[in-house]
Design a protein around this motif. Structure first.
Motif, short mmCIF file in Angstrom:
data_model
loop_
_atom_site.label_atom_id
_atom_site.label_comp_id
_atom_site.label_asym_id
_atom_site.label_seq_id
_atom_site.Cartn_x
_atom_site.Cartn_y
_atom_site.Cartn_z
N PHE A 164 0.85 -1.19 0.00
CA PHE A 164 0.00 0.00 0.00
C PHE A 164 0.89 1.24 0.00
N THR A 165 0.65 2.12 -0.98
CA THR A 165 1.46 3.33 -1.12
C THR A 165 0.57 4.55 -0.96
N PRO A 166 0.95 5.51 -0.10
CA PRO A 166 0.13 6.71 0.08
C PRO A 166 -0.07 7.46 -1.23
N THR A 167 -1.16 8.17 -1.31
CA THR A 167 -1.44 8.98 -2.50
C THR A 167 -0.84 10.37 -2.38
N THR A 168 -0.20 10.66 -1.25
CA THR A 168 0.41 11.96 -1.02
C THR A 168 1.80 12.01 -1.65
N ALA A 169 2.44 13.19 -1.57
CA ALA A 169 3.76 13.36 -2.17
C ALA A 169 4.81 12.51 -1.46
N VAL A 170 5.80 12.07 -2.22
CA VAL A 170 6.89 11.28 -1.65
C VAL A 170 7.68 12.15 -0.67
N PRO A 171 7.96 11.66 0.54
CA PRO A 171 8.78 12.43 1.49
C PRO A 171 10.15 12.73 0.90
N GLU A 172 10.78 13.76 1.41
CA GLU A 172 12.07 14.22 0.87
C GLU A 172 13.12 13.11 0.86
N ASN A 173 13.11 12.29 1.90
CA ASN A 173 14.11 11.22 1.99
C ASN A 173 13.62 9.90 1.42
N GLY A 174 12.49 9.95 0.73
CA GLY A 174 11.96 8.74 0.11
C GLY A 174 10.96 8.01 1.00
N TRP A 175 10.21 7.09 0.41
CA TRP A 175 9.23 6.31 1.17
C TRP A 175 9.93 5.42 2.20
N LYS A 176 9.47 5.47 3.42
CA LYS A 176 9.92 4.53 4.44
C LYS A 176 8.84 3.46 4.60
N ILE A 177 9.27 2.25 4.92
CA ILE A 177 8.37 1.10 4.88
C ILE A 177 8.05 0.60 6.28
N VAL A 178 6.74 0.45 6.54
CA VAL A 178 6.26 -0.23 7.74
C VAL A 178 5.67 -1.56 7.29
N VAL A 179 6.13 -2.64 7.89
CA VAL A 179 5.55 -3.96 7.62
C VAL A 179 4.45 -4.22 8.64
N TRP A 180 3.27 -4.61 8.16
CA TRP A 180 2.22 -5.08 9.04
C TRP A 180 2.23 -6.61 9.02
N ALA A 181 2.50 -7.22 10.18
CA ALA A 181 2.54 -8.67 10.31
C ALA A 181 1.24 -9.13 10.95
N HIS A 182 0.45 -9.92 10.22
CA HIS A 182 -0.91 -10.25 10.64
C HIS A 182 -0.93 -11.38 11.67
N GLY A 183 -2.04 -11.47 12.38
CA GLY A 183 -2.25 -12.53 13.35
C GLY A 183 -2.69 -13.83 12.70
N THR A 184 -2.99 -14.83 13.53
CA THR A 184 -3.34 -16.16 13.06
C THR A 184 -4.60 -16.15 12.20
N THR A 185 -4.49 -16.73 11.03
CA THR A 185 -5.65 -16.93 10.15
C THR A 185 -5.84 -18.40 9.82
N GLY A 186 -4.76 -19.16 9.73
CA GLY A 186 -4.79 -20.55 9.36
C GLY A 186 -3.58 -20.87 8.52
N VAL A 187 -3.54 -22.05 7.90
CA VAL A 187 -2.42 -22.40 7.02
C VAL A 187 -2.86 -22.62 5.58
N ALA A 188 -4.15 -22.71 5.32
CA ALA A 188 -4.65 -22.93 3.96
C ALA A 188 -4.57 -21.63 3.15
N ASP A 189 -4.47 -21.76 1.83
CA ASP A 189 -4.33 -20.59 0.98
C ASP A 189 -5.46 -19.59 1.17
N LYS A 190 -6.68 -20.11 1.32
CA LYS A 190 -7.82 -19.21 1.43
C LYS A 190 -7.81 -18.38 2.71
N CYS A 191 -6.92 -18.73 3.64
CA CYS A 191 -6.83 -17.99 4.90
C CYS A 191 -5.90 -16.78 4.80
N ALA A 192 -5.22 -16.61 3.67
CA ALA A 192 -4.32 -15.46 3.51
C ALA A 192 -5.12 -14.16 3.59
#
Length: 417
Positions: free
Chosen positions: A88-116
């Motif tokens: 997901f990339t903001p629709t606002t202007a790129v910061p002066e030092n470039g985009w910094k990245i936050v990773v969102w690590a999700h909680g338990t959903t399952g192990v099957a593909d449909k649980c992604a």
């Protein structure tokens, strides 16, 4: 229940506190820590516009450019595999030092593909993701190895989760750079529950990305898995079957996901080694259904048994006696999947609620002790300032009550400029 759990934690603390970190079978090691740098050539396999998985329309809850990235990562079996991640990339202007990245690590959903998450939607996490986007960060949300892609997801495997994160960041930066975007080398991870576990794994293996890792925010992170399972078991010992059933169903769901996630991988165990016949016949549903349905199926079978046995589960076939001593399971529970077992070089912030019954406070206090013993710099935030005990955080509200605080933490660890 709390007293029982505390007793279990204390009695198991010697084993848990001596848990070791996982190794790596890849030949390209960094000599100082044994973690291979991500040198995958052309990691981006495919980029698709991301739409609401339920309707096919543009994702309605997020104001951002949205892509579903298929990328290459180093898998749990030390081979390159394909995985998926949302970017997901903001629709606002790129910061002066470039985009910094936050990773969102999700909680338990399952192990099957449909649980992604990319397959079933992001749910309430869109509130936090949108606020991070509004603050000017790119948000990368990996599905984890085996979710939405080939193979079973190695559930709660610390290194697999970590590489799912590090390699998604490398691929996302490659994609954004190829689009002509200016991207910073700075990144950090925020995660909840299994995602908190994964975030701590990302901190341990951050050098794989060969970028500038800035810190970790772990919300009710899974840890000390043996103590959680044993403490939950003992918390309802001797009680009627209708009281035990929902607790046992949740515990056995997690155990089933662990076993399901090992199927088809180099290190594995079969269901009969872990479950008695009645549950061994049911547990493989974890390979095809998502976590709530796995728990419901296991719980329904228990409930039907109790209804015809004087509301008792005394002789019901659940897990094998001493299954946690099976070498593969024992190493998983108190070895390879224990986060924080080495010093983490960047600051860690942990949120924990005292009303959490999924990741009990006692387990996270043990994690806190492990982090301190290794010299990791961390901040531990609990809910003891809330006077009314009933209003203190549970496994869900520990996130919803702290969305703004988490965004503030991100800005502190990784200022936008």
């Amino acid at each position: 229940m709390k007293k029982t759990f505390a007793t279990v934690l204390l009695s198991g603390s010697v084993i848990l506190l001596t848990a070791c970190g996982s190794g790596d079978g890849d030949s390209n090691f960094i000599p100082s820590n044994g973690i291979p740098i991500n040198n995958i050539q052309n990691p981006v396999v495919r980029v698709d516009a991301y739409t609401d998985p339920n309707t096919g329309d543009e994702y309605p809850d997020l104001n951002a450019d949205r892509q579903l990235l298929t990328y290459k990562m180093l898998g749990v079996d030390d081979k390159e595999v394909q995985a998926t991640s949302l970017v997901f990339t903001p629709t606002t202007a790129v910061p002066e030092n470039g985009w910094k990245i936050v990773v969102w690590a999700h909680g338990t959903t399952g192990v099957a593909d449909k649980c992604a998450p990319s397959e079933q939607g992001l749910g309430n996490t869109t509130v936090l993701i949108q606020k991070l986007l509004d603050a000017g960060y790119v948000v990368v949300a990996p599905d984890y190895e085996g979710l939405g892609s080939e193979g079973n997801h190695p559930f709660l495997n610390l290194k697999s989760e970590a590489y799912s994160i590090t390699d998604a960041v490398v691929a996302a930066r490659k994609y954004l750079t190829d689009q002509g975007e200016k991207v910073s080398t700075e990144w950090l991870t925020v995660g909840h529950s299994q995602g908190g576990h994964a975030a701590l794994g990302a901190a341990q293996y951050a050098s794989r990305a060969n970028l500038n890792y800035k810190g970790t925010i772990a919300v009710a992170p899974a840890s000390n898995l043996a103590a959680i399972l044993t403490g939950g078991e003992n918390s309802v010992k001797g009680l009627p079957g209708n009281v035990q059933t929902p607790v046992y169903a949740k515990l056995d769901m997690f155990t089933a996901l662990i076993v399901a996630g090992m199927q088809g991988h180099t290190v594995s165990v079969n269901y009969n080694q872990v479950f008695k016949p009645q549950s061994a016949a049911i547990a493989p549903i974890a390979e095809t259904e998502c976590a709530p349905d796995v728990a419901n199926t296991l719980g329904t079978a228990m409930g039907q048994y109790a209804a015809t046995h004087n509301n008792s589960l005394a002789d019901y076939g659940r897990t094998q006696d001493n299954f946690m001593t099976v070498p593969v399971i024992n190493n998983f529970l108190v070895g390879d999947s224990q986060p924080g077992s080495v010093k983490l070089n960047q600051r860690v912030i942990i949120y924990q609620g005292s009303n959490d019954t999924t990741v009990p406070e006692g387990a996270t206090l043990l994690l806190k002790a492990v982090l301190a013993s290794k010299g990791t710099t961390f901040e531990y935030i609990d809910d003891k300032f809330i006077t009314n005990v009933a209003d203190r955080w549970d496994h869900s509200t520990v996130v919803s009550a702290n969305v703004d605080n988490i965004v503030t933490d991100v800005k502190s660890l990784m200022p936008i400029q």
